[in-house]
Write an enzyme that holds these catalytic residues in place. Sequence first.
Site, PDB file in Angstrom:
ATOM      1  CG  ASP B 154      50.034  19.771  39.773  1.00  0.00           C
ATOM      2  OD1 ASP B 154      48.937  19.796  40.360  1.00  0.00           O
ATOM      3  OD2 ASP B 154      50.579  18.720  39.397  1.00  0.00           O
ATOM      4  CG  ASP B 171      36.249  24.416  41.457  1.00  0.00           C
ATOM      5  OD1 ASP B 171      35.541  23.439  41.163  1.00  0.00           O
ATOM      6  OD2 ASP B 171      36.037  25.570  41.055  1.00  0.00           O
ATOM      7  CG  ASP B 174      34.379  14.035  37.412  1.00  0.00           C
ATOM      8  OD1 ASP B 174      34.013  14.475  38.515  1.00  0.00           O
ATOM      9  OD2 ASP B 174      33.638  14.035  36.412  1.00  0.00           O
TER      10      ASP B 174
END
Lengths: 292, 292
Positions: B154, B171, B174
């Site tokens: 993560d 990167d 949304d």
Amino acid sequence: MKVVEERELKHYKKIHDQLWISNYVVNARMKTEYKVKSLLHYEVSPIQEISVVETKGFGRLLVLDGVPQISTGEGFIYNEMISHIPIITHPNPKKVAAIGGGDSGQAREAMKYASIEEITVVELDPQVTSVCRTWLTPDSYYDKDSRFRVVHQDGIEWIKENREYDVLIIDRPDPVGQAKNLFKSEFYKDVYDGLTDDGIVVFQSGSPFYNTSTLRKTYRSLKELFPIVRTYLITIPLFPSGIWSLIIASKKYDPLDADLSRLQDEDTKYINKELFLSSFALPNYVKEILES
Amino acid sequence: MKVVEERELKHYKKIHDQLWISNYVVNARMKTEYKVKSLLHYEVSPIQEISVVETKGFGRLLVLDGVPQISTGEGFIYNEMISHIPIITHPNPKKVAAIGGGDSGQAREAMKYASIEEITVVELDPQVTSVCRTWLTPDSYYDKDSRFRVVHQDGIEWIKENREYDVLIIDRPDPVGQAKNLFKSEFYKDVYDGLTDDGIVVFQSGSPFYNTSTLRKTYRSLKELFPIVRTYLITIPLFPSGIWSLIIASKKYDPLDADLSRLQDEDTKYINKELFLSSFALPNYVKEILES
């Protein structure tokens, strides 16, 4: 709304009682679809199906034969970029005309320039003009400017009979059906002849992503006629792929040498001095389309 | 294909035996839909539904939980613009890392710079990396460059434990679900701490057309931490509305003063020297989002 339903909206679709506009782009095998909040206006003219819908994402939207044309939410992008750039490139434009674009948005931008004495919009379908006046921009806006007039005539015929324009704005639709004639050599030659000796014209030339041949062919055709031809890009959220090309062709003045101090950008929403120049910077993949 | 059908593709729809990807943008109440030529790969990882489809308009397309992520037809736009701009802004980057973007496209661009000694991609889902290697870019491409590695972790955890990066590329997807944490103050602070004293970071910051709050909030949060914060724009045909924003935040170097002679653009398809600068020219409506 009930009346409209009975006519069976030709280019709309209904899913679970919800109306959608659906625009299919054959070249890219993709669709863009817009949820309709309310159908404000619907009519069928002798030329096409004309409707105006209210949407959440784009505000009021003009739709012709099912294809979204311009919206109150982002129409300023197209209108500003197709008009200010040629108008600024010419140091002293007096006669300006636009072929197509019934919403007269380019004319609204042209009105910001005091040097301009005559602004003509040539729109084939009088019903489009009327619908736009009612639903997109109030009549009064245009009526107060005596330099402005609309001629309802086929642009291809009109250009043969009209001459000595400093700036022409060719706000043509995509090359489908009758509109194909707006993409032919004969039309380009007539446009050339319709300009003064230092005149400038701008053409919409399609998406460089899924419509490379329109861009390439327009560029090549204009290069055969004009000494200065430059492509610039805008991003139009309403149009599939977003990226859109415009081509400016000029007999004398180069847009890259334009006097940017003339730009009337006090109340524009898109164009400004940096953007004027930066819109001519092309990605490599667009350069390749033009050079190949 | 038959096997896949039995599983009932969660995020696809079928119309008259034709498979479509359908991406609904809630903010804009619009959909973009892509016709599937063939479904090349489908699997469900513990994190998400992962698929790769062949399309006419976009080539091979990676789709995660129904949302098109990147395609072989235009992925170069996003990958080049999110990597070359921060890398060029830093005069001598040695350590570069990207959080997110399992296709490692940013890493591929970073490899073009000889000064870079270490290129790390941090991608949560190992199955995304594996699918991209098989279907979008061949394994061998990465294996031959010993500077490159992928860490499956993560990004929010990874950034807390890793330091001294010259360039970080965020990167991020949304702000939906877990990904919301990539848009919070704590994450921005961790990213700041993960950079060297002259480090640079770039964030994808959403569509300035239908997602103004993501852009505004990201810009404001970064302004509180970094002395130099600049927004630039790209047009991504695959993404709804096309127009997309990226924000660069820098402790020392200004992208507008970058040494463009360093740009490795021999075989790029989008970026070039003029485009580097012109992408920072913002339309007035985008400036208003940042200033309001």
